[in-house]
Each structure stands twice: as structure tokens, then as C-alpha cells.
Design a protein around this motif. Structure first.
Motif, PDB file in Angstrom:
ATOM      1  N   ARG A   1      53.516  -2.816  53.396  1.00  0.00           N
ATOM      2  CA  ARG A   1      54.972  -2.772  53.250  1.00  0.00           C
ATOM      3  C   ARG A   1      55.587  -1.618  54.023  1.00  0.00           C
ATOM      4  O   ARG A   1      56.656  -1.761  54.615  1.00  0.00           O
ATOM      5  N   GLY A   2      54.926  -0.467  54.019  1.00  0.00           N
ATOM      6  CA  GLY A   2      55.424   0.670  54.787  1.00  0.00           C
ATOM      7  C   GLY A   2      55.471   0.364  56.278  1.00  0.00           C
ATOM      8  O   GLY A   2      56.413   0.754  56.981  1.00  0.00           O
ATOM      9  N   LYS A   3      54.463  -0.367  56.763  1.00  0.00           N
ATOM     10  CA  LYS A   3      54.443  -0.735  58.181  1.00  0.00           C
ATOM     11  C   LYS A   3      55.614  -1.636  58.528  1.00  0.00           C
ATOM     12  O   LYS A   3      56.250  -1.472  59.584  1.00  0.00           O
ATOM     13  N   PHE A   4      55.938  -2.579  57.646  1.00  0.00           N
ATOM     14  CA  PHE A   4      57.051  -3.480  57.924  1.00  0.00           C
ATOM     15  C   PHE A   4      58.388  -2.739  57.871  1.00  0.00           C
ATOM     16  O   PHE A   4      59.311  -3.057  58.634  1.00  0.00           O
ATOM     17  N   ILE A   5      58.513  -1.752  56.986  1.00  0.00           N
ATOM     18  CA  ILE A   5      59.733  -0.941  56.967  1.00  0.00           C
ATOM     19  C   ILE A   5      59.885  -0.199  58.292  1.00  0.00           C
ATOM     20  O   ILE A   5      60.970  -0.167  58.890  1.00  0.00           O
ATOM     21  N   PHE A   6      58.801   0.400  58.753  1.00  0.00           N
ATOM     22  CA  PHE A   6      58.841   1.144  60.018  1.00  0.00           C
ATOM     23  C   PHE A   6      59.198   0.225  61.183  1.00  0.00           C
ATOM     24  O   PHE A   6      60.046   0.568  62.032  1.00  0.00           O
ATOM     25  N   LEU A   7      58.584  -0.957  61.254  1.00  0.00           N
ATOM     26  CA  LEU A   7      58.870  -1.888  62.347  1.00  0.00           C
ATOM     27  C   LEU A   7      60.315  -2.374  62.298  1.00  0.00           C
ATOM     28  O   LEU A   7      60.970  -2.519  63.336  1.00  0.00           O
ATOM     29  N   LEU A   8      60.817  -2.615  61.098  1.00  0.00           N
ATOM     30  CA  LEU A   8      62.201  -3.053  60.949  1.00  0.00           C
ATOM     31  C   LEU A   8      63.174  -1.994  61.451  1.00  0.00           C
ATOM     32  O   LEU A   8      64.085  -2.283  62.239  1.00  0.00           O
ATOM     33  N   LEU A   9      62.988  -0.760  60.998  1.00  0.00           N
ATOM     34  CA  LEU A   9      63.905   0.308  61.387  1.00  0.00           C
ATOM     35  C   LEU A   9      63.805   0.610  62.879  1.00  0.00           C
ATOM     36  O   LEU A   9      64.828   0.852  63.538  1.00  0.00           O
ATOM     37  N   LEU A  10      62.588   0.595  63.411  1.00  0.00           N
ATOM     38  CA  LEU A  10      62.418   0.844  64.846  1.00  0.00           C
ATOM     39  C   LEU A  10      63.075  -0.251  65.673  1.00  0.00           C
ATOM     40  O   LEU A  10      63.764   0.034  66.664  1.00  0.00           O
ATOM     41  N   SER A  11      62.903  -1.493  65.273  1.00  0.00           N
ATOM     42  CA  SER A  11      63.511  -2.609  66.008  1.00  0.00           C
ATOM     43  C   SER A  11      65.032  -2.522  65.966  1.00  0.00           C
ATOM     44  O   SER A  11      65.702  -2.743  66.986  1.00  0.00           O
ATOM     45  N   ALA A  12      65.588  -2.203  64.787  1.00  0.00           N
ATOM     46  CA  ALA A  12      67.039  -2.090  64.668  1.00  0.00           C
ATOM     47  C   ALA A  12      67.570  -0.947  65.529  1.00  0.00           C
ATOM     48  O   ALA A  12      68.611  -1.073  66.192  1.00  0.00           O
ATOM     49  N   TRP A  13      66.871   0.183  65.522  1.00  0.00           N
ATOM     50  CA  TRP A  13      67.284   1.340  66.322  1.00  0.00           C
ATOM     51  C   TRP A  13      67.258   1.013  67.813  1.00  0.00           C
ATOM     52  O   TRP A  13      68.219   1.304  68.550  1.00  0.00           O
ATOM     53  N   LEU A  14      66.179   0.379  68.280  1.00  0.00           N
ATOM     54  CA  LEU A  14      66.066   0.038  69.695  1.00  0.00           C
ATOM     55  C   LEU A  14      67.119  -0.993  70.093  1.00  0.00           C
ATOM     56  O   LEU A  14      67.668  -0.928  71.200  1.00  0.00           O
ATOM     57  N   LEU A  15      67.416  -1.936  69.204  1.00  0.00           N
ATOM     58  CA  LEU A  15      68.435  -2.935  69.502  1.00  0.00           C
ATOM     59  C   LEU A  15      69.800  -2.284  69.664  1.00  0.00           C
ATOM     60  O   LEU A  15      70.562  -2.622  70.581  1.00  0.00           O
ATOM     61  N   LYS A  16      70.132  -1.338  68.799  1.00  0.00           N
ATOM     62  CA  LYS A  16      71.406  -0.631  68.918  1.00  0.00           C
ATOM     63  C   LYS A  16      71.465   0.180  70.207  1.00  0.00           C
ATOM     64  O   LYS A  16      72.499   0.211  70.891  1.00  0.00           O
ATOM     65  N   LEU A  17      70.366   0.844  70.547  1.00  0.00           N
ATOM     66  CA  LEU A  17      70.337   1.617  71.793  1.00  0.00           C
ATOM     67  C   LEU A  17      70.526   0.713  72.998  1.00  0.00           C
ATOM     68  O   LEU A  17      71.281   1.037  73.924  1.00  0.00           O
ATOM     69  N   LEU A  18      69.841  -0.428  72.997  1.00  0.00           N
ATOM     70  CA  LEU A  18      69.958  -1.357  74.117  1.00  0.00           C
ATOM     71  C   LEU A  18      71.373  -1.914  74.220  1.00  0.00           C
ATOM     72  O   LEU A  18      71.953  -1.978  75.314  1.00  0.00           O
ATOM     73  N   ALA A  19      71.955  -2.305  73.081  1.00  0.00           N
ATOM     74  CA  ALA A  19      73.309  -2.848  73.094  1.00  0.00           C
ATOM     75  C   ALA A  19      74.315  -1.785  73.530  1.00  0.00           C
ATOM     76  O   ALA A  19      75.253  -2.073  74.290  1.00  0.00           O
ATOM     77  N   ALA A  20      74.136  -0.546  73.047  1.00  0.00           N
ATOM     78  CA  ALA A  20      75.061   0.530  73.434  1.00  0.00           C
ATOM     79  C   ALA A  20      74.966   0.817  74.927  1.00  0.00           C
ATOM     80  O   ALA A  20      75.984   1.002  75.602  1.00  0.00           O
ATOM     81  N   GLY A  21      73.748   0.863  75.457  1.00  0.00           N
ATOM     82  CA  GLY A  21      73.579   1.121  76.879  1.00  0.00           C
ATOM     83  C   GLY A  21      74.158   0.026  77.751  1.00  0.00           C
ATOM     84  O   GLY A  21      74.689   0.288  78.839  1.00  0.00           O
ATOM     85  N   ALA A  22      74.097  -1.226  77.278  1.00  0.00           N
ATOM     86  CA  ALA A  22      74.574  -2.347  78.078  1.00  0.00           C
ATOM     87  C   ALA A  22      76.072  -2.567  77.951  1.00  0.00           C
ATOM     88  O   ALA A  22      76.706  -3.050  78.897  1.00  0.00           O
ATOM     89  N   LEU A  23      76.671  -2.221  76.800  1.00  0.00           N
ATOM     90  CA  LEU A  23      78.041  -2.630  76.522  1.00  0.00           C
ATOM     91  C   LEU A  23      79.049  -1.484  76.462  1.00  0.00           C
ATOM     92  O   LEU A  23      80.212  -1.668  76.828  1.00  0.00           O
ATOM     93  N   LEU A  24      78.644  -0.308  75.958  1.00  0.00           N
ATOM     94  CA  LEU A  24      79.616   0.752  75.710  1.00  0.00           C
ATOM     95  C   LEU A  24      79.826   1.632  76.937  1.00  0.00           C
ATOM     96  O   LEU A  24      78.939   1.779  77.780  1.00  0.00           O
ATOM     97  N   LYS A  25      81.008   2.215  76.993  1.00  0.00           N
ATOM     98  CA  LYS A  25      81.262   3.229  78.000  1.00  0.00           C
ATOM     99  C   LYS A  25      80.420   4.468  77.694  1.00  0.00           C
ATOM    100  O   LYS A  25      80.071   4.704  76.540  1.00  0.00           O
TER     101      LYS A  25
END
Length: 364
Positions: free
Chosen positions: A231-255
Motif C-alpha cells: 500500500r505504501g508503494k501505491f501511495i508513493f506511485l500515485l503522488l509521484l505520478s500526480a506531481w509529474l503530471l502537474k509539472l508536465l502540464a505547467a511546463g506545456a501550458l503556463l507562462k
């Protein structure tokens, strides 16, 4: 042959995936659902126009890509491979022509036969992927992975589908990660605070909403994980995936100046509290986690309702470097899915709780 039983047993999941894709397609095609009028031109005339001379690559690519998962999920509804491919193409064609027909009544939309062709190309690509022997082989491996790591029951399959929906809600980088509220970009707004310290009131809503939202999402996954040690591994993977997705979206879309718009000290406090609670409560029994996930969902939604500040969409769109026409649609879709996800998660948790109680009753 081993892939067929798994595929047949997941027909309801494929059906719900197709319905979700259909809802997204209709929303993006007809938003903002206002200004309906009839121009007086012959209906379905757009189907027989010459192909437009001037087109935009982005629009064509978007029309193709959005139908790939739709065709994919439609082709998984039936076991006979080529029959399911034909069904996927037929339903996708009816969907595309229907929304283009409805666009004839919207002054801000233009019905196009090129859009229909791009939609059909995307649906065909998705359907071919779904029925291909290569994917059937990997589909079986994916099914085995699901059986190894998650508990039995249809609620898990619906929960994994709902998690895909949740990741879609994170595609707007102007909205906070795990946040349920957002500060407006304009002038300060007056509001009534039930506490003597109004700053503390806003802090509790913002940090508490982020903590409860993170806790709800993490427990939503861990209550379906079979092995406590994972369960701890899935929490880590979830949070890491969400963080990377936000970084990717911010880099592609935001000023550039707004790259970390979705981060602030209040949110970081909420994330820390939510992570700590998620890590500790993931050790509880499945039933306790399910109840706590429902409670955390309710708290997060309550924080969103109590938030006294309202943002103007134009202020948030000014943070982006994309054309505003596409952003209006994307922002509205993310808002719609964000409103839809808590209800979807609640249904999955309720079904999971029902299946746990039924299994417990049968063991007696």
C-alpha cells in the motif's frame, strides 16, 4: 485464448469507459451549450461540403486523438474481434455525425465533414489497437497484474477506471494539486469569516481541503490493494505520478512566471498532513479505509463549499500561453470532471463496501 474470458468479464468496465468518453466528447463538442438557433440551411448539408482548404493541425489532431480511447473501449464490448471493430466504427460514426449536426445550431461552432473523418480515423485506430493480437497478449498480462496486486471484485475495476478520470482532472495546471479551492487572481475580495482570524479561516479551508482530498484519493486506491505491504508503494506511485503530471502540464501550458501557480505554503502544509495520514491509515483494514475515504471525500467537498472567494475564469486563463478558445473548453471540461469525480469515487467505495460486507456475511 486466455485473454477472452478476462475481456468478456470486463464488458461493463468497457461500457462505462465508452460512456465516459462519450460524455467528454459531447461536452467538448457542444460547450458552452448556449445560443442555440437554427440558421435555416439544409440539415446535414455539412456532410457534402468540399473538404475545407484551410485547416489547423491542432484541431485535426485533437479530433483524432479524442476518439482513440472511445474506439478502443467500444471495441472491447464484444468478444468477436472484427464484429466488435465494425460496431466501434458504427457507434463512433453516429456519435461524430450527431455532435456535428448539433453544432449546426450553435453560432460559436462550425459543423465540418473533416472533423467527422478525423473522428473516424481516431476511432478506427483505437478499435484496431483493441482487437490486435499484440494488445490481446499485453491485455492478458495487465489482467494478471491486476489480479496479483488488487482484491477480487468488480468494484476494483471501476475504481481503476475512476482513477483514470481523476488524473484527467489534474490536467489544468492553474488549479492546485489536491486542492479543492483556488485563490482568485484579481483584486482582494471581502468575505465573512466565522473565526476571529480570517486568515486562519482561509488557511484551514485551503490546507484542510488539500489534506482531506489527498487522504481520500490515497485511501481510495489503498483500500483496494490486496497486500498491506504494497500500500505504501501505491501511495508513493500515485503522488509521484500526480506531481509529474502537474509539472508536465505547467511546463506545456503556463507562462513562465506562473509555472508554480499550483503550489503555495498552505497547500504544502496540507500535502504534508495528507501524506502522513495516508501513510498511517493505509495500515488499517479495508473496511476502515473505505469509511475513512468516504469521510475524507465529504470533508474535502465541504471545504470547497465553504470557500468564500470566487475566481473569474478570465483571470485564470491569463496564466496560460495557449489560445483562449481551446482553454475555455479545456477549463470547463476539467471543472466538470472535478465535479463528477467525487460522486464516481463514492459509488466505487460504496460498491466496494457492499462487496466486503457480502463476503463477510458469506464466511459466517
Amino acid at each position: 485464448m486466455a485473454a477472452f474470458p478476462a475481456r468478456a468479464s470486463h464488458s461493463h468496465v468497457a461500457l462505462y469507459a465508452a460512456l465516459i468518453n462519450a460524455v467528454i466528447i459531447v461536452f467538448l463538442s457542444l460547450y458552452p451549450f448556449s445560443g442555440w438557433s437554427y440558421s435555416g440551411r439544409p440539415l446535414f448539408e455539412f456532410l457534402f461540403y468540399p473538404l475545407p482548404y484551410y485547416t489547423r493541425l491542432f484541431d485535426n489532431a485533437a479530433n483524432l486523438l479524442i476518439y482513440i480511447p472511445y474506439g478502443f473501449s467500444l471495441a472491447l464490448l464484444l468478444v468477436p474481434r472484427w464484429f466488435s471493430l465494425l460496431l466501434a466504427l458504427l457507434v463512433a460514426a453516429l456519435t461524430s455525425i450527431s455532435v456535428e449536426f448539433l453544432q449546426e445550431f450553435l453560432p460559436t461552432r462550425i459543423a465540418s465533414n473533416l472533423d467527422v473523418l478525423c473522428n473516424l480515423a481516431g476511432a478506427l485506430l483505437g478499435a484496431v489497437l483493441a482487437v490486435s493480437p499484440w494488445l490481446r497478449k499485453h491485455w492478458h498480462h495487465l489482467w494478471q497484474w491486476r489480479r496479483r496486486h488488487f482484491v477480487a471484485g468488480s468494484a476494483v475495476d471501476y475504481a481503476l477506471l475512476a482513477m483514470g478520470l481523476w488524473f484527467l482532472t489534474q490536467l489544468n495546471p492553474a488549479l492546485p494539486l489536491f486542492g479543492v479551492v483556488a485563490y482568485p487572481q484579481g483584486l482582494p475580495q471581502p468575505y465573512l469569516s466565522p473565526l476571529e482570524n480570517p486568515r486562519l479561516f482561509l488557511f484551514l479551508l485551503e490546507a484542510g481541503g488539500a489534506a482531506s482530498n489527498m487522504l481520500a484519493v490515497c485511501l481510495f486506491i489503498t483500500c483496494f490493494v490486496a497486500n498491506k505491504a504494497e500500500r505504501g508503494k501505491f501511495i508513493f506511485l500515485l503522488l509521484l505520478s500526480a506531481w509529474l503530471l502537474k509539472l508536465l502540464a505547467a511546463g506545456a501550458l503556463l507562462k513562465p512566471f506562473a509555472f508554480f501557480q499550483w503550489v503555495n505554503p498552505h497547500l504544502i502544509t496540507g500535502w504534508a498532513a495528507g501524506f502522513l495520514l495516508s501513510w498511517l491509515l493505509a495500515r488499517c483494514s479495508r473496511m476502515v479505509q473505505t469509511f475513512l475515504a468516504i469521510l475524507a471525500l465529504a470533508i474535502a467537498q465541504t471545504a470547497a463549499v465553504l470557500w468564500p472567494l470566487g475566481g473569474v475564469q478570465a483571470d485564470f486563463l491569463s496564466l496560460f500561453r495557449w489560445p483562449y478558445g481551446h482553454l475555455h473548453n479545456m477549463s470547463a471540461l476539467v471543472d466538470f470532471l472535478s465535479d463528477l469525480w467525487p460522486a464516481t469515487a463514492l459509488l466505487c467505495l460504496g460498491l466496494g463496501l457492499w462487496q466486503q460486507l457480502a463476503a463477510k456475511w458469506q464466511r459466517r
